[in-house]
Scaffold this motif. Structure first.
Motif, PDB file in Angstrom:
ATOM      1  N   ASN A   1     -51.136  14.856  40.111  1.00 27.83           N
ATOM      2  CA  ASN A   1     -50.442  14.042  39.127  1.00 27.83           C
ATOM      3  C   ASN A   1     -50.000  12.744  39.797  1.00 27.83           C
ATOM      4  OD1 ASN A   1     -48.305  13.066  37.225  1.00 27.83           O
ATOM      5  ND2 ASN A   1     -48.903  14.972  36.181  1.00 27.83           N
TER       6      ASN A   1
ATOM      7  N   GLY B   1     -51.197  11.415  33.412  1.00 19.07           N
ATOM      8  CA  GLY B   1     -50.350  12.420  34.061  1.00 19.07           C
ATOM      9  C   GLY B   1     -49.558  13.207  33.028  1.00 19.07           C
TER      10      GLY B   1
ATOM     11  N   SER C   1     -48.254   9.131  39.502  1.00 17.63           N
ATOM     12  CA  SER C   1     -47.368   8.235  38.756  1.00 17.63           C
ATOM     13  C   SER C   1     -47.233   8.672  37.299  1.00 17.63           C
ATOM     14  CB  SER C   1     -47.872   6.786  38.865  1.00 17.63           C
ATOM     15  OG  SER C   1     -47.922   6.403  40.225  1.00 17.63           O
TER      16      SER C   1
ATOM     17  N   GLN D   1     -39.433  11.047  38.696  1.00 13.18           N
ATOM     18  CA  GLN D   1     -40.193  11.795  37.696  1.00 13.18           C
ATOM     19  C   GLN D   1     -41.323  12.590  38.344  1.00 13.18           C
ATOM     20  OE1 GLN D   1     -40.574   8.731  34.256  1.00 13.18           O
ATOM     21  NE2 GLN D   1     -39.683  10.629  33.533  1.00 13.18           N
ATOM     22  N   GLN D   2     -41.901  12.060  39.425  1.00 11.99           N
ATOM     23  CA  GLN D   2     -42.941  12.819  40.107  1.00 11.99           C
ATOM     24  C   GLN D   2     -42.317  13.926  40.955  1.00 11.99           C
ATOM     25  OE1 GLN D   2     -43.299   9.016  40.732  1.00 11.99           O
ATOM     26  NE2 GLN D   2     -43.822   9.213  38.579  1.00 11.99           N
TER      27      GLN D   2
ATOM     28  N   ALA E   1     -47.983  15.877  43.508  1.00 15.84           N
ATOM     29  CA  ALA E   1     -47.427  14.856  42.624  1.00 15.84           C
ATOM     30  C   ALA E   1     -47.131  13.622  43.473  1.00 15.84           C
ATOM     31  CB  ALA E   1     -46.162  15.353  41.933  1.00 15.84           C
TER      32      ALA E   1
ATOM     33  N   ILE F   1     -41.784  16.706  38.638  1.00 19.54           N
ATOM     34  CA  ILE F   1     -43.024  17.447  38.347  1.00 19.54           C
ATOM     35  C   ILE F   1     -43.300  18.472  39.447  1.00 19.54           C
ATOM     36  CG2 ILE F   1     -45.549  17.234  38.219  1.00 19.54           C
ATOM     37  CD1 ILE F   1     -45.061  14.475  36.828  1.00 19.54           C
TER      38      ILE F   1
ATOM     39  N   PHE G   1     -44.651  17.078  46.704  1.00 22.73           N
ATOM     40  CA  PHE G   1     -44.265  15.755  46.197  1.00 22.73           C
ATOM     41  C   PHE G   1     -44.531  14.740  47.297  1.00 22.73           C
ATOM     42  CE2 PHE G   1     -40.464  12.789  46.142  1.00 22.73           C
ATOM     43  CZ  PHE G   1     -41.028  11.892  45.240  1.00 22.73           C
TER      44      PHE G   1
ATOM     45  N   GLY H   1     -46.027   9.642  43.800  1.00 19.69           N
ATOM     46  CA  GLY H   1     -45.297   8.555  43.156  1.00 19.69           C
ATOM     47  C   GLY H   1     -45.101   7.407  44.133  1.00 19.69           C
TER      48      GLY H   1
END
Lengths: 381, 381
Positions: A171, A152, A173, A333-334, A320, A337, A350, A322
């Motif tokens: 993307n 990622g 994790s 963090q995801q 993204a 992104i 997300f 997670g």
């Protein structure tokens, strides 16, 4: 050397010399990869998969190798990444010991393994290497770029280097920059290897091998890849039968200890310690925010730099994903992104998943990851 | 030996022999403790503090030792645990190297440190030892029993052994049983020490000392005592100045690595490695559910046993405090404590705090822990 390269692996020779981001260059370097499905005449149905630290390019069974791959449930005809529709490429990361050139590869200057003479490895080097494979395969523009964990990070580096190289991106994790908790854990893993006298400054062989250092590093990895929640249900406080328990003082007693031991033992001789060190550090170094100074100010201490750098991805659509229980690449963090990509005009979603398996959920929780990835890919034009 | 016992420490001689839960007995063993305030004529204003793995009995400055203690902000005149009102006793855990008898103490049979000949140490042994101190000090019934982290386990063991020994209880980041994630981490810490050749099966001295094993163990401890959230704000991705950075290959580079290194170095020679091993394992072994079989069924794999055992505490009132960011003693465990105590008729409250500091929050987040503890103690009749 301690390389375990799956049969059927294909290789692409990188331009030689291949300059490295932090200095130095590789001569005669190559990237291992595998493919599934057929590239369309327009070259517009390609998916590139960038992996985490330890996997090889054998993500799933294919003509060259019928053995199941590490993402077998996700990749194949009719599967979430449907190889009846997509031409899929999985690249083994530069610096790995699974076919791509890394510290265990022979240094053409000496004929011996590079070991610590391998040039400092950055996530960005892996991204540039992967881009060469994409170009060489005749892929005009990736339909989708998929990156898991370290992959990622590599994917985000690639999007920065080559905005527009992909129409869409998943993307999983991943992270736009390494944070101190994860750096601390990886630093401790590397220290365990460094402390093993058999590591010997990177000059070991099969007879003198940093086995205990690698075992410690891997155990710490497995602990941080999973979650307390999962292990409560899986191991509880179950003890080993007396015939499996350890007679050593302070030896193994609980199932969870035995599980870690078995995991670590499987890994130790199947992954090159120096390769582990170089790739681990490349993650610590990664910060997409490095690219947007000066206008973002002091992005050592906040996320603004990385967010801004995500803006020039050239993506149309992104997802993204997670996991709530991930302590290594935490959910925020995801979310970051998706937020950064969205700020750049990408239709980015997300998707937090309630998987109990922590960072490694994408390798096991196919009930959640399967539909998420399938749904996203089905929605691509 | 590597003992660091604060000046002013007082000692209570345990009955000799002192039988240990898992077999064996101690001869001439003692418990180190300190006190603050004055016991009332009725002996009804006493608070007992049971500590985590590493602290000594010097929780705060007092007449015997004006140096600040490890809970200085919480304990003293006018402080949350107000020594103008309460007579406070803090006991150094049995098995520790901070004054109470442990593996670093001389074995009366040989005159040498016990090392691995120390009898297997259980949380329950520490609870029984602490009870002797309570009785010897003329405390009729504790007004409140306070246990932090490992001390939270010890407190629950004591309540099982001596239901009604306390009217009230504050359990801070404790647990009624060890869970596999925490067991895995502690097991890895012990393995780091065992792998250090200088540990030498527990027979080391100051000249040959398992320094690197202890350093690894402590770093892993500090990582799991804190949280990703806190470290993001505290360290971010800040790097060391070039004059502080490490020239070794893969040496220290980030502030967070230097912080861990400094923490570990301070600890390594101030805590006996064998003591660390024994106390660490005693936590893994702890499961209050052991006491309620057979009627609770298979409590290796669920929480029912521990919940049921909490029911006979004899407490009137309790507060179980936990922290959202604690990965070592996760919040659910304090919720479980409150639930179990409540089922036994105790007026028990579960208080989750949003401290970013993880398991160690009670040692630093006095803005949250101060009012919580003060409020509870003020409410006692």
């Amino acid at each position: 050397m301690t390389e375990f390269i799956p049969p059927g692996t294909r290789y692409f020779d990188l331009p030689s010399p291949f300059p490295m981001k932090r200095g130095g260059e590789l001569h005669g370097a190559r990237v291992a990869y595998e493919t599934w499905g057929t590239l369309s005449a327009d070259g517009d149905n390609a998916i590139l998969i960038l992996t985490g630290l330890s996997p090889d390019a054998h993500a799933a069974s294919n003509d060259g190798n019928p053995e199941p791959g590490w993402w077998e449930a996700m990749l194949g005809p009719g599967k979430p990444i449907d190889t009846d529709r997509w031409f899929v490429v999985c690249v083994n990361a530069l610096g790995s010991c699974k076919g791509s050139t890394g510290p265990a590869s022979p240094d053409p200057g000496t004929g011996r393994p590079y070991a610590l003479d391998f040039p400092a490895l950055s996530i960005e080097d892996g991204a540039r290497a992967a881009a060469h494979v994409v170009d060489a395969l005749g892929i005009r523009r990736l339909a989708c770029l998929v990156g898991n964990s370290m992959g990622g990070m590599t994917a985000l580096a690639l999007l920065w280097q080559r905005p527009g190289i992909a129409r869409a991106h998943v993307n999983i994790s991943g992270a736009a920059r390494a944070l101190p908790f994860s750096i601390a854990i990886r630093s401790l893993q590397r220290e365990a290897i460094r402390l093993d006298p058999e590591w010997n400054g990177g000059r070991y062989d099969d007879a003198h091998y940093p086995e205990s250092g690698m075992r410690m590093a891997r155990k710490l990895g497995v602990i941080t890849y999973r979650s307390a929640l999962e292990w409560d249900g899986r191991f509880g406080r179950v003890r080993l039968d007396s015939d499996r328990a350890d007679d050593e003082p302070f030896g193994l007693e609980f199932e969870v200890e035995s599980y870690l031991e078995a995991h670590a033992r499987r890994f130790v001789r199947r992954f090159d310690p120096n390769s582990y060190m170089f790739m681990s550090r490349s993650m610590d170094w990664f910060d997409l925010g490095d690219y947007c100074s000066p206008h973002c100010g002091d992005h050592d201490t906040d996320a603004h730099g990385a967010l801004a750098a995500l803006g020039r991805s050239g993506l149309e659509k992104a997802l993204a994903i997670g996991v709530h229980t991930d302590i290594l690449f935490p959910l925020q963090q995801q979310e970051e992104i998706a937020e950064g990509l969205r700020a750049g005009g990408c239709d980015a979603t997300f998707l937090p998943l309630p998987s109990p398996q922590g960072h490694d959920a994408f390798l096991v929780d196919f009930e959640r990851f399967g539909p998420a990835v399938r749904g996203f890919l089905d929605g691509l034009g």
